[in-house]
Design an enzyme around this catalytic site. Structure first.
Site, PDB file in Angstrom:
ATOM      1  N   THR A 125       0.828  -1.217   0.000  1.00  0.00           N
ATOM      2  CA  THR A 125       0.000   0.000   0.000  1.00  0.00           C
ATOM      3  C   THR A 125       0.861   1.266   0.000  1.00  0.00           C
ATOM      4  OG1 THR A 125      -1.643  -1.239   1.253  1.00  0.00           O
ATOM      5  CG2 THR A 125      -1.869   1.145   1.262  1.00  0.00           C
ATOM      6  N   GLU A 362      -5.856  -6.443   3.863  1.00  0.00           N
ATOM      7  CA  GLU A 362      -5.700  -7.620   2.979  1.00  0.00           C
ATOM      8  C   GLU A 362      -6.853  -7.684   1.970  1.00  0.00           C
ATOM      9  OE1 GLU A 362      -3.884 -11.124   4.325  1.00  0.00           O
ATOM     10  OE2 GLU A 362      -2.804 -10.124   5.947  1.00  0.00           O
ATOM     11  N   THR A 364     -10.306  -4.967   0.931  1.00  0.00           N
ATOM     12  CA  THR A 364     -11.587  -4.594   1.573  1.00  0.00           C
ATOM     13  C   THR A 364     -12.677  -5.595   1.164  1.00  0.00           C
ATOM     14  OG1 THR A 364     -12.281  -3.242  -0.302  1.00  0.00           O
ATOM     15  CG2 THR A 364     -10.987  -2.131   1.421  1.00  0.00           C
TER      16      THR A 364
HETATM   17  C1  LIG Z   1      -4.187  -1.288  10.462  1.00  0.00           C
HETATM   18  C2  LIG Z   1      -3.837  -1.507   9.026  1.00  0.00           C
HETATM   19  C3  LIG Z   1      -2.810  -2.392   8.686  1.00  0.00           C
HETATM   20  C4  LIG Z   1      -2.411  -2.536   7.355  1.00  0.00           C
HETATM   21  N1  LIG Z   1      -1.327  -3.322   7.059  1.00  0.00           N
HETATM   22  C5  LIG Z   1      -0.827  -3.316   5.797  1.00  0.00           C
HETATM   23  C6  LIG Z   1       0.402  -3.967   5.485  1.00  0.00           C
HETATM   24  O1  LIG Z   1       1.038  -4.586   6.346  1.00  0.00           O
HETATM   25  N2  LIG Z   1       0.879  -3.886   4.220  1.00  0.00           N
HETATM   26  C7  LIG Z   1       0.227  -3.210   3.232  1.00  0.00           C
HETATM   27  O2  LIG Z   1       0.719  -3.170   2.114  1.00  0.00           O
HETATM   28  N3  LIG Z   1      -0.956  -2.578   3.490  1.00  0.00           N
HETATM   29  C8  LIG Z   1      -1.489  -2.608   4.739  1.00  0.00           C
HETATM   30  N4  LIG Z   1      -2.662  -1.954   5.019  1.00  0.00           N
HETATM   31  C9  LIG Z   1      -3.361  -1.258   3.949  1.00  0.00           C
HETATM   32  C10 LIG Z   1      -4.686  -1.918   3.571  1.00  0.00           C
HETATM   33  O3  LIG Z   1      -4.464  -3.130   2.925  1.00  0.00           O
HETATM   34  C11 LIG Z   1      -5.476  -0.892   2.731  1.00  0.00           C
HETATM   35  O4  LIG Z   1      -5.881   0.134   3.619  1.00  0.00           O
HETATM   36  C12 LIG Z   1      -6.662  -1.511   2.033  1.00  0.00           C
HETATM   37  O5  LIG Z   1      -6.259  -2.419   1.028  1.00  0.00           O
HETATM   38  C13 LIG Z   1      -7.578  -0.456   1.393  1.00  0.00           C
HETATM   39  O6  LIG Z   1      -6.852   0.480   0.683  1.00  0.00           O
HETATM   40  P1  LIG Z   1      -7.103   2.036   0.973  1.00  0.00           P
HETATM   41  O7  LIG Z   1      -7.022   2.262   2.424  1.00  0.00           O
HETATM   42  O8  LIG Z   1      -6.211   2.831   0.099  1.00  0.00           O
HETATM   43  O9  LIG Z   1      -8.589   2.294   0.562  1.00  0.00           O
HETATM   44  P2  LIG Z   1      -9.118   2.653  -0.914  1.00  0.00           P
HETATM   45  O10 LIG Z   1      -8.571   1.700  -1.910  1.00  0.00           O
HETATM   46  O11 LIG Z   1      -8.927   4.111  -1.146  1.00  0.00           O
HETATM   47  O12 LIG Z   1     -10.674   2.317  -0.756  1.00  0.00           O
HETATM   48  C14 LIG Z   1     -11.598   3.252  -0.176  1.00  0.00           C
HETATM   49  C15 LIG Z   1     -13.002   2.647  -0.379  1.00  0.00           C
HETATM   50  O13 LIG Z   1     -13.262   2.465  -1.786  1.00  0.00           O
HETATM   51  C16 LIG Z   1     -13.636   1.108  -2.017  1.00  0.00           C
HETATM   52  N5  LIG Z   1     -13.193   0.682  -3.352  1.00  0.00           N
HETATM   53  C17 LIG Z   1     -11.965   0.807  -3.907  1.00  0.00           C
HETATM   54  N6  LIG Z   1     -11.946   0.258  -5.123  1.00  0.00           N
HETATM   55  C18 LIG Z   1     -13.184  -0.260  -5.358  1.00  0.00           C
HETATM   56  C19 LIG Z   1     -13.816  -0.982  -6.421  1.00  0.00           C
HETATM   57  N7  LIG Z   1     -13.114  -1.345  -7.518  1.00  0.00           N
HETATM   58  N8  LIG Z   1     -15.106  -1.319  -6.298  1.00  0.00           N
HETATM   59  C20 LIG Z   1     -15.807  -0.992  -5.196  1.00  0.00           C
HETATM   60  N9  LIG Z   1     -15.288  -0.321  -4.148  1.00  0.00           N
HETATM   61  C21 LIG Z   1     -13.994   0.035  -4.210  1.00  0.00           C
HETATM   62  C22 LIG Z   1     -12.964   0.327  -0.916  1.00  0.00           C
HETATM   63  O14 LIG Z   1     -13.576  -0.938  -0.705  1.00  0.00           O
HETATM   64  C23 LIG Z   1     -13.154   1.270   0.265  1.00  0.00           C
HETATM   65  O15 LIG Z   1     -14.445   1.116   0.775  1.00  0.00           O
HETATM   66  C24 LIG Z   1      -3.095  -1.825   6.338  1.00  0.00           C
HETATM   67  C25 LIG Z   1      -4.158  -0.981   6.681  1.00  0.00           C
HETATM   68  C26 LIG Z   1      -4.515  -0.804   7.998  1.00  0.00           C
HETATM   69  C27 LIG Z   1      -5.633   0.170   8.321  1.00  0.00           C
END
Ligand SMILES: Cc1cc2nc3c(=O)[nH]c(=O)nc-3n(C[C@H](O)[C@H](O)[C@H](O)COP(=O)(O)OP(=O)(O)OC[C@H]3O[C@@H](n4cnc5c(N)ncnc54)[C@H](O)[C@@H]3O)c2cc1C
Length: 381
Positions: A125, A362, A364
Site C-alpha cells: 500500500t 488484505e 476490503t
Molecule cells: C491497520 C492496518 C494495517 C495494514 N497493514 C498493511 C500492510 O502490512 N501492508 C500493506 O501493504 N498494506 C497494509 N494496510 C493497507 C490496507 O491493505 C489498505 O488500507 C486496504 O487495502 C484499502 O486500501 P485504501 O485504504 O487505500 O482504501 P481505498 O482503496 O482508497 O478504498 C476506499 C473505499 O473504496 C472502495 N473501493 C476501492 N476500489 C473499489 C472498487 N473497484 N469497487 C468498489 N469499491 C472500491 C474500498 O472498498 C473502500 O471502501 C493496512 C491498513 C490498515 C488500516
C-alpha cells in the site's frame, strides 16, 4: 506437509492454554500501553509461533494451511494484536520469500524469520495506491548490481519492528500490474526510514507506520522472482493471508459468543437471567450460526488449498463472509451486554473496535466481492 496428529494436538493445547492463561489477563494492559510485553514476545518465540508456516528445514513448524488456520482460530480468542506480533512473519511478510525465493534467499532469511529473531513486513500500500494495488508508484531502477528504490509505503504492519520488508515496486515502463516487481529490502540499507506509528481505532499493541525509501541501493540478488512478477507474487501471498485472517475472525467470534452466553446467564432482568428471554436467544442463535458457517468455509477452503486446488474464489469468499460476520457478532455482543457493552471495563467494546479492521486490510470487502464475482464468472457459475 503436516504434523503428526499427536504433535499437532499438543500444539493446539499449548496455544489454547497460552491464550487463556497468559494473554487474556493482559488484554486491558496491552490496550492501555499500546504495546505487547517483551516477555510475551519471548514466550511466542519459544513456542515457535513466528515460524508456524515455515518449513522445518528452516527451523519453522511447517504447518499446512488447515493446521495454521486452526492455530489462528485459537489465537483469535484474545485481542488480535497478540497474533499480529507474529502474523507478518507467518503470513504476508514471509510468504513471498517462501513462494518465490531462491534457495540462497531462503537460507539467508527464513531461519531468522521462523525463530522470530527478525520481524518482516509486507509493503504494498502507498499514499495514493490502496485497493488498486497494481498501480504502485514506488520505483526500482536498475543500476548495475543494484536497483535504486524510491517511494513511500503506507500503513505497514509491524514496520516499527521490522528488519526486512517485502516491497512491491515498479521496475518496467509497462503500466499496471505487469510492471511491478518484488524485493527483499533490509531495513539497514541506506535511505530506509520508518515513520511514526499511526494512532488507530483498535488493535492497540499492533503498530502500522509509513516506510520511506530514498534512493535505496537494493542488491539485484534481493529481487523475488523475475522482473514483472511482483504483483502476481503479492496476490498469491494475499490469497493465503486472507484465509489466515478469516480464521482469526472465526476465533474472535467464538470468543464473543462464549462471553455473551456467560454474561447472559449471569445478568438478571424481569426476574430471570436475560438468557431466558427469547429475543436474547435469537441473537445468540444468529451469532452461533454465522460463526459455524464461517468456520466451515475456512476449514474447507484450507483443506482444498492443502490439496493444491485453486482457492482464489473461496479464500476471497471466506475473508468476505468471516470479516463481515465477526462485525455482526461483535455488534450483537455489545447489544447483549447492554450498557456494559459500551463500557471499557468489560472488554466487549474493545473487540468491537478491533474487528473493524478485518473488513479493510488484505483487501476490503468490496475488493473481495470483485474477486468473487470475477472468479465465479470465469468458472461459469
Ligand atoms: C491497520 C492496518 C494495517 C495494514 N497493514 C498493511 C500492510 O502490512 N501492508 C500493506 O501493504 N498494506 C497494509 N494496510 C493497507 C490496507 O491493505 C489498505 O488500507 C486496504 O487495502 C484499502 O486500501 P485504501 O485504504 O487505500 O482504501 P481505498 O482503496 O482508497 O478504498 C476506499 C473505499 O473504496 C472502495 N473501493 C476501492 N476500489 C473499489 C472498487 N473497484 N469497487 C468498489 N469499491 C472500491 C474500498 O472498498 C473502500 O471502501 C493496512 C491498513 C490498515 C488500516
Amino acid at each position: 506437509m503436516a504434523l503428526d496428529p499427536e504433535t499437532f494436538d499438543a500444539l493446539i493445547d499449548t496455544v489454547r492454554r497460552f491464550v487463556a492463561e497468559r494473554l487474556r489477563p493482559l488484554e486491558a494492559e496491552v490496550e492501555a500501553a499500546d504495546a505487547i510485553p517483551d516477555a510475551v514476545i519471548a514466550a511466542m518465540k519459544d513456542m515457535g509461533l513466528f515460524g508456524l508456516s515455515i518449513a522445518d528445514e528452516f527451523g519453522g513448524l511447517g504447518l499446512n494451511m488447515i493446521e495454521e488456520c486452526r492455530v489462528a482460530i485459537e489465537m483469535g480468542r484474545t485481542t488480535p494484536a497478540f497474533r499480529s506480533t507474529f502474523g507478518t512473519n507467518v503470513g504476508i511478510g514471509s510468504q513471498g520469500l517462501v513462494m518465490a525465493g531462491t534457495p540462497e534467499q531462503k537460507a539467508e532469511w527464513l531461519p531468522r524469520i521462523a525463530s522470530g529473531e527478525i520481524v518482516t513486513s509486507f509493503a504494498l500500500t502507498e499514499p495514493d495506491v490502496g485497493s488498486d494495488s497494481g498501480s504502485v508508484k514506488t520505483r526500482a531502477v536498475r543500476d548495475g548490481d543494484v536497483y535504486r528504490l524510491s517511494g513511500t509505503k503506507r500503513y505497514i504492519t509491524n514496520a516499527d519492528k521490522a528488519q526486512l520488508f517485502t516491497v512491491m515496486a515498479r521496475t518496467g515502463e509497462e503500466k499496471g500490474a505487469r510492471g511491478v516487481s518484488a524485493f527483499l529490502v533490509p531495513k539497514d540499507l541506506p535511505g530506509v526510514t520508518i515513520g511514526e506509528p499511526e494512532k488507530k481505532m483498535g488493535q492497540k499493541g499492533a503498530k502500522v507506520a509509513d516506510v520511506h525509501f530514498d534512493d535505496v541501493p537494493v542488491p539485484a540478488a534481493n529481487r523475488l522472482g523475475a522482473e514483472g512478477e511482483g504483483f502476481k507474487i503479492a496476490m498469491r501471498v494475499l490469497d493465503r493471508g486472507r484465509l489466515h485472517i478469516s480464521a482469526v475472525c472465526v476465533g474472535v467470534a467464538e470468543r464473543l459468543i462464549a462471553d455473551s452466553v456467560a454474561y447472559a446467564g449471569g445478568r438478571h432482568q424481569f426476574g430471570q437471567p436475560i438468557a431466558a428471554h427469547q429475543l436474547i436467544q435469537g441473537m445468540i442463535a444468529d451469532m452461533k450460526t454465522e460463526a459455524l458457517v464461517a468456520r466451515a468455509m475456512v476449514l474447507e477452503t484450507a483443506a482444498a488449498k492443502d490439496r493444491g486446488e485453486d482457492v482464489v474464489l473461496e479464500s476471497a469468499a471466506a475473508k468476505y463472509f468471516a470479516s463481515e460476520m465477526v462485525g455482526r457478532v461483535a455488534d450483537k455482543a455489545v447489544q447483549i451486554y447492554g450498557g456494559a457493552g459500551y463500557i471499557a471495563d468489560y472488554g466487549i467494546e474493545r473487540l468491537y473496535r478491533d474487528v473493524r479492521l478485518f473488513r479493510i486490510y488484505e483487501g476490503t470487502s468490496q475488493i473481495q466481492q470483485v474477486i468473487i464475482a470475477r472468479e465465479t464468472m470465469k468458472r461459469g457459475g
